[in-house]
Every structure is written in C-alpha cells, then in structure tokens.
Design a protein around this motif. Sequence first.
Motif, PDB file in Angstrom:
ATOM      1  N   SER A  23       0.440  43.286  72.398  1.00  0.00           N
ATOM      2  CA  SER A  23       1.695  43.337  71.624  1.00  0.00           C
ATOM      3  C   SER A  23       1.145  42.738  70.405  1.00  0.00           C
ATOM      4  CB  SER A  23       2.634  42.592  71.855  1.00  0.00           C
ATOM      5  OG  SER A  23       2.802  42.658  73.061  1.00  0.00           O
ATOM      6  N   ARG A  27       0.864  45.105  65.998  1.00  0.00           N
ATOM      7  CA  ARG A  27       1.359  44.133  64.843  1.00  0.00           C
ATOM      8  C   ARG A  27       0.726  44.431  64.026  1.00  0.00           C
ATOM      9  NH1 ARG A  27       4.722  42.859  69.436  1.00  0.00           N
ATOM     10  NH2 ARG A  27       6.528  41.916  69.723  1.00  0.00           N
ATOM     11  N   SER A 167      14.231  39.661  74.159  1.00  0.00           N
ATOM     12  CA  SER A 167      13.117  40.897  74.344  1.00  0.00           C
ATOM     13  C   SER A 167      12.555  40.654  72.456  1.00  0.00           C
ATOM     14  CB  SER A 167      14.108  42.251  74.367  1.00  0.00           C
ATOM     15  OG  SER A 167      13.422  42.876  73.284  1.00  0.00           O
ATOM     16  N   ALA A 168      11.436  40.426  72.746  1.00  0.00           N
ATOM     17  CA  ALA A 168      10.108  40.174  71.791  1.00  0.00           C
ATOM     18  C   ALA A 168      10.428  41.741  71.017  1.00  0.00           C
ATOM     19  CB  ALA A 168       9.302  40.047  71.670  1.00  0.00           C
ATOM     20  N   GLN A 169      10.996  42.639  71.606  1.00  0.00           N
ATOM     21  CA  GLN A 169      10.926  44.291  71.239  1.00  0.00           C
ATOM     22  C   GLN A 169      12.400  44.130  69.915  1.00  0.00           C
ATOM     23  OE1 GLN A 169      10.707  47.298  73.757  1.00  0.00           O
ATOM     24  NE2 GLN A 169       8.025  47.087  73.767  1.00  0.00           N
ATOM     25  N   ASP A 315       5.894  41.715  82.149  1.00  0.00           N
ATOM     26  CA  ASP A 315       5.398  42.552  82.248  1.00  0.00           C
ATOM     27  C   ASP A 315       4.080  42.446  83.442  1.00  0.00           C
ATOM     28  OD1 ASP A 315       6.558  44.472  79.977  1.00  0.00           O
ATOM     29  OD2 ASP A 315       4.378  43.339  79.050  1.00  0.00           O
ATOM     30  N   LYS A 342      11.806  49.352  82.522  1.00  0.00           N
ATOM     31  CA  LYS A 342      10.784  49.409  82.352  1.00  0.00           C
ATOM     32  C   LYS A 342       9.800  51.013  81.932  1.00  0.00           C
ATOM     33  CE  LYS A 342      10.008  45.027  80.347  1.00  0.00           C
ATOM     34  NZ  LYS A 342      10.107  44.508  79.104  1.00  0.00           N
TER      35      LYS A 342
END
Length: 429
Positions: A23, A27, A167-169, A315, A342
Amino acid sequence: MQSYTVKGVRGVRGEITVPGDKSISHRSIMLGSLANGITRVSGFLRGEDALATLQAFRDMGIEITDDGETVTIAGKGLHGLSEPTDVLDCGNSGTSMRLLAGLLAGQSFFSVLSGDKYLRNRPMKRVVEPISRMGGRILGRAGNTKAPLAIQGSPLKGISYDSPVSSAQVKSAIMLAALYADGETTITEPHLSRDHSERMFRHFGASVESFPGGVRLSGGAELQGRDIVVPGDISSAAFFMVAALIVPGSELLIKNVGINPTRTGILDILCAMGGDIELLNQSEDSGEPVADILVRSSQLKGIDISGEVVPRAIDEFPAICVAAAHASGTTRVSGAEELRVKETDRIAAMTANLRKAGVEVVDTPDGMEIVGRERLEPCAAESFGDHRIAMSMLVAGIATEGETTVSDVECIATSFPGFLDLLKGVSVS
Ligand code: S3P
C-alpha cells in the motif's frame, strides 16, 4: 501455469525481512509524481502490483529511475502529468486501478484503465459512483461498474461522502480526486480502513484532518517531494507469523515490519488465539510505525472475529484461516463480506482448499466457521490466481506430514517476489 510442492517441516526458524509494504509503495509513486521536486523511496516493493503503478506514471511522462536500492521520482507537481498514449495496464492490482480512477478524473486529459481478467471482474462502482458525484466523467463496462474504465478528465467539486464500505481504496481514490476539487471533501466510513494515504499526504505537506469516523481535506494542496522509507509489509509477514505459530519447534524473528494500527488486526487476532508474539525495537519512519516481530510456536484456540478488526486484517484472512484450522475449537468470522470481492472470492477459495485438507468449514455470506484439528492432510490446493491464497496453502502444507501441491503459484509475484525461497530458507527439514 506453474504448480509448487512443499513438504512438512520440523520447524520454522531464523531471522528474515519481508519485502516493502504494498500500500505504501503504490502511494509513494503516486504522491511522488504529483509533488514538486524529487522523492526518493527506499524499501520499495518490486512486486507486479506496485510496478504496474510505477509504469502507469512513466506512461504519463514522469521520470522514475530505480538503481536497485532507491526509486527516484522527479515529481512535476499536481498538474504535471501528460496524457498517456495507450491504455494504462493495472495488471492484477485493485489499488492501482481504484486510486488512479480518482486521480485521473481531475486531470485535463483522457485515459483508460484496464487490467487482467481477475481485475476486470472486480467491482468498480464503489469508486465510479463517488467520483462521478464530484463531477468526474468515468465510463466502464457493465453499466460503468467494471473495467476497462474510460476517464475524461474534468473539473471536480468537493463532496461529503458516507462510504457504505470500509475501504482504503475507495477513501484514497476520493482523497486523490479531492486534491483537484473545488472546495472541501469529507469522507466517512463504517470502520476506519488503513490510513496510509492520510499519513503520506501529511508527509508530503498536505493538510488532512482525521476525525472519528472519517477524513476531511481541501483541494489544491501543494505537495513537496520527500524521502520515504517503506517498512516491511505486515500482510507478507503474516504468512511467516502463521507458519511459525503452527509448526511445532519454531522461533522466527521478522525484522522491520510496518505496524500501523490500522493494519495490526492480524496481531490482535493471533494474540487472542493464544499466539506467542512479541514486538521489539519499535520506532517510526516517514510517518509510519515499525517493529521487529518475534513469533514462537503456540497452541492456538478458536475465537470469534467480527467488527472493527475486520478491515484492520482484511488481507490476512487467508492466513488467519490456516491458523484457525490448527486451533482447538471453532473460529467464527463474520462481517467480512468484502472477502468475496478480493483478487478472488477468498471465502469460497479458502473453504474449498481447507476442505481438501480435511478441515470442517462452513461458509456464510459474510464469513466462515472453521473447526480446528490437530494436523491438516496434505492435498492438491488451488491458488485461484490469488497470491494470498497460494501463500496461505503453502504455509498450510509445511505443517502437514506429507506433500502439498499448490497450482498456479506465479501470482505470488504480485505482492511477494522471493516468497518461495524465503519459505525454504526458514524451513527446518
Ligand atoms: C488496499 C486496500 C485494501 C486491501 C488492498 C490494498 C490499499 O482494499 O485489501 O490489498 O492499498 O488501499 P480495500 O480498499 O478494497 O479494502
């Protein structure tokens, strides 16, 4: 399609490091490209997913060099990207596609995002919908819900978005779009998802307000190039943590792992199961907490897993399933319906694989119940093209008394190049 066979081992011992956090690696390329000046990234994950992001920014005119140690990005500022001349290929990477969808919506050019057959089947409405509400113009297959996505950059406006998923996405896609939006953007989510974007925005000098339940930021923040040290990925460390816990006679030290509290659900869960896990040498680098993790074999017990810990361990569920299969009693997972969307349907994949290994498993729409047993049976497991399923079943395999084969293990390269050698290196036969 290459399969791989492991044998039961007599211990998992030694000292290892795992590759950089996926992640944070994604970024670092994105914010480094949008910043003014040079960003140097060490510990970058050279796995296929993060490399897909790196290539996408090269395709948009950003000079990115890699001398094997440090990835150097010559950022061109918020408005320095140029129109790509071809489709941007996100491979298997949901993070690349969803975050880019937000970022590209605010550009002054046209772009198309696509990926492999697994990614083209994953839900994109979760980003298309909020970005469209900001004024973004995104079209996609299946009624704008699936990739390829075609994005015509346009002026954006800030919104208040109450995300139905943690959701971080989704959060990060909206945050990246918010950089280009007129006014303020507020995002709330049911439970806090990983906050690497918030931390990295701040590291690059943008102001982001975090409040209980959400984040707020304003458009137009100028980002400044920075040095970033990427810690080891706790999601990769998880496979070795579970291996050391379930194979008797094990003691393993995993050095320099990111222990951001929004990612440490795996530690909370394994400790609640009775795992002997210690954190050593805690420190902080580039705004992210880091530690060494010492793990010793333990008799695990089944527990109930639900609520806020689920996104903090999202995850790690394939690996947690393997731990649960070795625990005394039953482990019940609920509130984890995200696992169904996923890289593959991870509830269905782990249910099928564990049943092959002789484990009693009930799958539910949002989780599973796993009845632990003393030892799993060797089996022929399937990766379903999903890196984390493949690694989990190889870990299960080394705790059996026989040979376990896992199909199609090439997918491991998406997040963990070198996994097979590392597993071999710590295995005592
Ligand atoms: C990620 C967020 C999570 C996680 C994925 C990486 C990220 O996905 O599963 O591997 O880097 O933002 P969701 O946002 O879909 O939960």
